[in-house]
Design a protein around this motif. Structure first.
Motif, PDB file in Angstrom:
ATOM      1  N   UNK A  91     -74.357  44.311  70.707  1.00 28.20           N
ATOM      2  CA  UNK A  91     -74.661  43.497  69.384  1.00 28.20           C
ATOM      3  C   UNK A  91     -73.587  43.812  68.284  1.00 28.20           C
ATOM      4  N   UNK A  92     -73.375  43.151  67.363  1.00 36.91           N
ATOM      5  CA  UNK A  92     -72.500  43.405  66.402  1.00 36.91           C
ATOM      6  C   UNK A  92     -73.392  44.415  65.784  1.00 36.91           C
ATOM      7  N   UNK A  93     -72.454  45.443  65.024  1.00 36.82           N
ATOM      8  CA  UNK A  93     -72.970  46.597  64.270  1.00 36.82           C
ATOM      9  C   UNK A  93     -73.790  47.449  64.794  1.00 36.82           C
ATOM     10  N   UNK A  94     -73.955  47.249  66.323  1.00 38.43           N
ATOM     11  CA  UNK A  94     -75.002  48.078  66.987  1.00 38.43           C
ATOM     12  C   UNK A  94     -74.241  49.352  67.519  1.00 38.43           C
ATOM     13  N   UNK A  95     -74.824  50.214  68.690  1.00 42.68           N
ATOM     14  CA  UNK A  95     -74.084  51.258  69.005  1.00 42.68           C
ATOM     15  C   UNK A  95     -72.848  51.079  69.581  1.00 42.68           C
ATOM     16  N   UNK A  96     -71.767  52.062  69.707  1.00 44.48           N
ATOM     17  CA  UNK A  96     -70.584  51.836  70.247  1.00 44.48           C
ATOM     18  C   UNK A  96     -69.961  53.003  70.680  1.00 44.48           C
ATOM     19  N   UNK A  97     -69.264  52.960  71.691  1.00 45.72           N
ATOM     20  CA  UNK A  97     -68.451  54.230  72.199  1.00 45.72           C
ATOM     21  C   UNK A  97     -67.260  54.610  71.104  1.00 45.72           C
ATOM     22  N   UNK A  98     -66.490  53.672  70.667  1.00 38.38           N
ATOM     23  CA  UNK A  98     -65.594  53.709  69.730  1.00 38.38           C
ATOM     24  C   UNK A  98     -65.293  52.324  69.089  1.00 38.38           C
ATOM     25  N   UNK A  99     -65.138  52.626  67.584  1.00 36.51           N
ATOM     26  CA  UNK A  99     -64.840  51.586  66.850  1.00 36.51           C
ATOM     27  C   UNK A  99     -63.608  51.881  65.982  1.00 36.51           C
ATOM     28  N   UNK A 100     -62.681  51.048  65.905  1.00 30.67           N
ATOM     29  CA  UNK A 100     -61.358  51.167  65.278  1.00 30.67           C
ATOM     30  C   UNK A 100     -61.155  49.893  64.331  1.00 30.67           C
ATOM     31  N   UNK A 101     -61.338  50.233  63.005  1.00 33.35           N
ATOM     32  CA  UNK A 101     -61.069  48.909  62.021  1.00 33.35           C
ATOM     33  C   UNK A 101     -59.893  49.442  61.524  1.00 33.35           C
ATOM     34  N   UNK A 102     -59.286  48.131  61.289  1.00 38.57           N
ATOM     35  CA  UNK A 102     -57.931  48.014  60.410  1.00 38.57           C
ATOM     36  C   UNK A 102     -58.546  47.901  59.118  1.00 38.57           C
ATOM     37  N   UNK A 103     -58.376  48.954  58.054  1.00 38.30           N
ATOM     38  CA  UNK A 103     -58.953  48.747  56.872  1.00 38.30           C
ATOM     39  C   UNK A 103     -57.682  48.395  55.732  1.00 38.30           C
ATOM     40  N   UNK A 104     -56.498  48.689  55.690  1.00 41.43           N
ATOM     41  CA  UNK A 104     -55.606  48.566  54.727  1.00 41.43           C
ATOM     42  C   UNK A 104     -54.195  48.618  55.579  1.00 41.43           C
ATOM     43  N   UNK A 105     -53.242  47.554  55.239  1.00 44.01           N
ATOM     44  CA  UNK A 105     -52.128  47.522  55.704  1.00 44.01           C
ATOM     45  C   UNK A 105     -50.880  47.605  54.583  1.00 44.01           C
ATOM     46  N   UNK A 106     -50.659  48.775  54.096  1.00 40.53           N
ATOM     47  CA  UNK A 106     -49.653  48.778  52.641  1.00 40.53           C
ATOM     48  C   UNK A 106     -50.421  48.362  51.626  1.00 40.53           C
ATOM     49  N   UNK A 107     -49.832  47.755  50.826  1.00 42.84           N
ATOM     50  CA  UNK A 107     -50.282  46.894  49.720  1.00 42.84           C
ATOM     51  C   UNK A 107     -50.602  45.430  49.990  1.00 42.84           C
ATOM     52  N   UNK A 108     -50.455  44.901  51.404  1.00 45.31           N
ATOM     53  CA  UNK A 108     -50.688  43.623  51.578  1.00 45.31           C
ATOM     54  C   UNK A 108     -52.085  42.993  51.936  1.00 45.31           C
ATOM     55  N   UNK A 109     -52.273  41.816  51.187  1.00 46.32           N
ATOM     56  CA  UNK A 109     -53.572  41.110  51.661  1.00 46.32           C
ATOM     57  C   UNK A 109     -53.188  40.131  52.583  1.00 46.32           C
ATOM     58  N   UNK A 110     -54.304  40.123  53.616  1.00 49.77           N
ATOM     59  CA  UNK A 110     -53.897  39.247  54.791  1.00 49.77           C
ATOM     60  C   UNK A 110     -55.150  38.540  55.294  1.00 49.77           C
ATOM     61  N   UNK A 111     -55.213  37.642  55.833  1.00 49.32           N
ATOM     62  CA  UNK A 111     -56.404  36.853  56.439  1.00 49.32           C
ATOM     63  C   UNK A 111     -55.942  36.016  57.872  1.00 49.32           C
TER      64      UNK A 111
END
Length: 176
Positions: A91-111
């Motif tokens: 489930x989303x936001x549930x238990x996980x072995x590993x979670x890797x989130x891209x938080x920032x990429x330089x001063x870039x905003x991107x969608x």
């Protein structure tokens, strides 16, 4: 004709609460280091879960790497790495072995959208509300301005209500 690819500092949040969480974080760091080279790594924090609270506590950290791969390529690599380390679909936001989130990429905003579904937003869409991400980021880039969001240290101050849910683990280190 020669092309020079721009290199960006990329910030990645790490989390785990299933299995050997410390080893899962360390393995992710080893693989990130072999792919990109780690510039900086935060302390490790034990944190209370958010959103889905009926689950074990997490270990969280953050790292900075440099890359000329774009944000979408980084995301695809992180998802592949999660699978290789053993993350199972849950489930989303549930238990996980590993979670890797891209938080920032330089001063870039991107969608990035697939159809009308948002797949990736940089800086990360929920970073300002998550002390478990901001505290490790503050270890390595406290003065970083996250475009359209704010400075990491100021955002951290705005999550004071969560201060008891994030505790540094002094006996655990990441390989750098």
């Amino acid at each position: 004709m020669w092309y020079t690819l721009a290199v960006a500092e990329v910030l990645i949040a790490l989390g785990s609460n299933v299995g050997d969480s410390l080893e899962n974080l360390r393995e992710a760091c080893r693989r990130l280091q072999s792919r990109f080279g780690l510039l900086k790594a935060s302390c490790i924090y034990e944190t209370a879960p958010m959103y889905v609270i009926d689950q074990p506590r997490f270990l969280n950290a953050a790292v900075a790497v440099e890359s000329s791969i774009g944000p979408r390529g980084i995301l695809f690599y992180l998802k592949e790495l999660e699978t290789e380390i053993g993350r199972m679909p849950r489930q989303t936001c549930g238990p996980r072995e590993i979670d890797l989130d891209l938080i920032a990429y330089g001063a870039t905003t991107y969608r990035y959208f697939e159809g009308d579904k948002l797949i990736l937003q940089v800086p990360h869409v929920r970073v300002a509300e998550r002390r478990f991400v901001l505290q490790p980021l503050s270890d390595i880039v406290p003065d970083l301005l996250l475009p359209n969001i704010g400075v990491v240290s100021h955002l951290l101050e705005q999550t004071e209500s969560q201060i008891e849910s994030v505790t540094r683990v002094d006996h655990a280190l990441l390989p750098i």
